[in-house]
Write an enzyme that holds these catalytic residues in place. Sequence first.
Site, PDB file in Angstrom:
ATOM      1  N   TRP A   1       0.846  -1.359   0.043  1.00 22.62           N
ATOM      2  CA  TRP A   1      -0.007   0.143  -0.023  1.00 22.62           C
ATOM      3  C   TRP A   1       0.857   1.366  -0.141  1.00 22.62           C
ATOM      4  CZ3 TRP A   1      -4.330  -1.371  -1.793  1.00 22.62           C
ATOM      5  CH2 TRP A   1      -4.886  -2.588  -1.375  1.00 22.62           C
TER       6      TRP A   1
ATOM      7  N   LYS B   1     -11.616  -1.856   7.520  1.00 20.28           N
ATOM      8  CA  LYS B   1     -10.558  -2.407   8.343  1.00 20.28           C
ATOM      9  C   LYS B   1     -11.060  -2.604   9.741  1.00 20.28           C
ATOM     10  CE  LYS B   1      -8.237  -3.166   4.461  1.00 20.28           C
ATOM     11  NZ  LYS B   1      -7.265  -2.247   4.120  1.00 20.28           N
TER      12      LYS B   1
ATOM     13  N   ASP C   1      -1.328   6.925   6.464  1.00 21.27           N
ATOM     14  CA  ASP C   1      -2.470   6.024   5.865  1.00 21.27           C
ATOM     15  C   ASP C   1      -2.503   5.004   7.167  1.00 21.27           C
ATOM     16  OD1 ASP C   1      -3.987   3.916   5.007  1.00 21.27           O
ATOM     17  OD2 ASP C   1      -2.531   3.393   3.412  1.00 21.27           O
TER      18      ASP C   1
HETATM   19  C1  LIG Z   1      -6.662  -1.978   2.805  1.00 18.72           C
HETATM   20  C2  LIG Z   1      -5.640  -0.839   2.489  1.00 18.72           C
HETATM   21  C3  LIG Z   1      -5.761   0.009   1.600  1.00 18.72           C
HETATM   22  C4  LIG Z   1      -6.536  -0.143   0.691  1.00 18.72           C
HETATM   23  O1  LIG Z   1      -7.692   0.413   0.856  1.00 18.72           O
HETATM   24  P1  LIG Z   1      -9.057   0.845  -0.493  1.00 18.72           P
HETATM   25  O2  LIG Z   1     -10.099   1.191   0.370  1.00 18.72           O
HETATM   26  O3  LIG Z   1      -9.231  -0.753  -0.958  1.00 18.72           O
HETATM   27  O4  LIG Z   1      -8.654   1.594  -1.309  1.00 18.72           O
HETATM   28  C5  LIG Z   1      -4.583   1.106   1.749  1.00 18.72           C
HETATM   29  N1  LIG Z   1      -3.826   1.157   2.956  1.00 18.72           N
HETATM   30  C6  LIG Z   1      -4.067   0.147   3.829  1.00 18.72           C
HETATM   31  C7  LIG Z   1      -2.939   0.466   4.697  1.00 18.72           C
HETATM   32  C8  LIG Z   1      -4.816  -0.758   3.573  1.00 18.72           C
HETATM   33  O5  LIG Z   1      -4.737  -1.555   4.685  1.00 18.72           O
END
Ligand SMILES: *Cc1c(COP(=O)(O)O)cnc(C)c1O
Length: 358
Positions: free
Chosen positions: A99, A190, A166
């Site tokens: 990511w 998540k 993030d």
């Molecule tokens: C799942 C995830 C993403 C991607 O998220 P989307 O909502 O599918 O775009 C980005 N960063 C992290 C750390 C993730 O766990």
Amino acid sequence: MKKHNFYAGPSILSEYTIRHTAEAVENFAETGLSILEVSHRSKEFVAVMDEAQALVKELLEVPEGYSVLFLGGGASLQFCMAPFNLLRKKAGYLDTGTWAANAIKEARLFGDVEVLASSKEANYTFYPKGYVVPDDLDYLHITTNNTIYGTELREDPDVPCPLVADMSSDIFSRPIDVAKYDLIYAGAQKNLGPAGVTLVIVKDSALGKVDRPIPTMLDYRTHIKKGSMFNTPPVLPVYSVLMTLRYYKELGGVREMERRDIEKARLLYNAIDESKMFVGTVTDPASRSIMNVTFVMTPEYKDLEGEFVSFCSARGIVGIKGHRSVGGFRASLYNALPKESVEVLVEAMKDFEKEHAK
Ligand SMILES: *Cc1c(COP(=O)(O)O)cnc(C)c1O
């Protein structure tokens, strides 16, 4: 059979969240209508949005001068929206997983990107430390929890520039010093709610400093001005997120979440460390994530990995197959996962080892 849900995302939600979301689908706020069929401008939904924003601020102790938004497009859209709004000349990034690498790729479209540290050569099995942060960066971007590789940074680093993070897979698992950040974002699916909404916490004064034109929908200021209701927000996901936030508050907030999460992670890591059959993939113990626990079978037992997944599924344990780039297993221990599910997994590991140990 009771299911024990270890999926990495979308992932387990509390019974409280599921039940109240289901109720609102049938009859929203005593309106006699489904939440799916009322205006987002109705006073009932405006109250949902207001309360969700207020609870994020309360639970994470967000200081004055920050806005809370609920946007579409997933965390992946934030990979471009962040640099679009914040990158003037140069940003620093930590390359700590898939990511993070995706975020780096997008940022390069907007300016210079300096990758200050990377664990890529070691298949992202540790969280880099000891890197130097230049003081001329517009921001440093970090991924606090690397969902695929099971590494995590459980602190808000001191750096001589603004931070962007993030936090998709570990937000609400610990208190955060929000004042250190210009921007925090997290896909809901998540640790917060269903897919379809992304939580954004942005410092108002960090915006408006870039020269480039920004498309209306990708400009954080558009959404701030309209209270995250510039266009139709993802109403049902926002409602579910509100239910999760109420639930977190009722349980005692992020400090209590952290206590529970650490306890669950310790149970599983102890079982892995005591086992002769299973071994963790993260090489530096300090980098181990308390949200996503990644492990494999030792070379001697490698060919039993598939069998262990079936062994677990017979006990109601689902979602433990590892991401294809790591292999083996990944158990995601998000806030909504009860400790009992971890105990069931640990017992399955022990029973399997007893049956198969050479
Ligand atoms: C799942 C995830 C993403 C991607 O998220 P989307 O909502 O599918 O775009 C980005 N960063 C992290 C750390 C993730 O766990």
